[in-house]
Design a protein around this motif. Structure first.
Motif, PDB file in Angstrom:
ATOM      1  N   GLY A  80       0.821  -1.220   0.000  1.00  0.00           N
ATOM      2  CA  GLY A  80       0.000   0.000   0.000  1.00  0.00           C
ATOM      3  C   GLY A  80       0.847   1.260   0.000  1.00  0.00           C
ATOM      4  N   GLY A  81       1.932   1.248   0.751  1.00  0.00           N
ATOM      5  CA  GLY A  81       2.841   2.398   0.769  1.00  0.00           C
ATOM      6  C   GLY A  81       3.491   2.632  -0.576  1.00  0.00           C
ATOM      7  N   TYR A  82       3.874   1.550  -1.243  1.00  0.00           N
ATOM      8  CA  TYR A  82       4.473   1.659  -2.568  1.00  0.00           C
ATOM      9  C   TYR A  82       3.472   2.248  -3.573  1.00  0.00           C
ATOM     10  CZ  TYR A  82       6.610   0.312  -6.983  1.00  0.00           C
ATOM     11  OH  TYR A  82       7.125   0.339  -8.243  1.00  0.00           O
ATOM     12  N   ASN A  85       2.833   5.903  -2.809  1.00  0.00           N
ATOM     13  CA  ASN A  85       3.979   6.716  -3.218  1.00  0.00           C
ATOM     14  C   ASN A  85       3.927   6.984  -4.729  1.00  0.00           C
ATOM     15  OD1 ASN A  85       6.475   8.059  -3.009  1.00  0.00           O
ATOM     16  ND2 ASN A  85       7.543   6.206  -3.640  1.00  0.00           N
ATOM     17  N   LYS A  86       3.604   5.959  -5.501  1.00  0.00           N
ATOM     18  CA  LYS A  86       3.514   6.135  -6.950  1.00  0.00           C
ATOM     19  C   LYS A  86       2.380   7.092  -7.306  1.00  0.00           C
ATOM     20  CE  LYS A  86       6.887   3.604  -8.191  1.00  0.00           C
ATOM     21  NZ  LYS A  86       8.073   4.197  -8.748  1.00  0.00           N
ATOM     22  N   LEU A  87       1.255   6.991  -6.612  1.00  0.00           N
ATOM     23  CA  LEU A  87       0.132   7.893  -6.882  1.00  0.00           C
ATOM     24  C   LEU A  87       0.455   9.331  -6.485  1.00  0.00           C
ATOM     25  CD1 LEU A  87      -2.856   5.640  -5.744  1.00  0.00           C
ATOM     26  CD2 LEU A  87      -2.220   6.253  -8.090  1.00  0.00           C
TER      27      LEU A  87
END
Length: 90
Positions: A80-82, A85-87
């Protein structure tokens, strides 16, 4: 002096509730110090895991913990963090 009081408050809230303390940091930095909100979120995300380690260790020693469930939640949180971060970069 105000910084010291804010960080004491953040530590207390993190120790008592294990969540929500990062929101206090962001509010303080963005609304009171007029800092960039994206940088504040990033900084908060770097600080919170560090100050959460003592709380985690305390609960690990005091209660019975299912480490399998914790590992599953860690993997889901990292994913979810990844994605978050991309969003955020868009």
């Amino acid at each position: 002096m105000m910084d010291v009081l804010i960080f004491i408050l953040v530590g207390l809230i993190n120790g008592l509730f294990s969540s929500g303390a990062g929101q206090i940091l962001i509010f303080y930095w963005v609304y009171l110090l007029k800092k960039d909100s994206k940088k504040c979120r990033e900084t908060s995300l770097m600080i919170m895991p560090i100050i959460s380690i003592p709380t985690f260790i305390y609960y690990l020693l005091k209660i019975q913990v299912d480490l399998t469930k914790i590992l599953v939640l860690v993997v889901i949180s990292l994913l979810g963090g990844y994605i978050g971060n991309k969003l955020m970069k868009k």
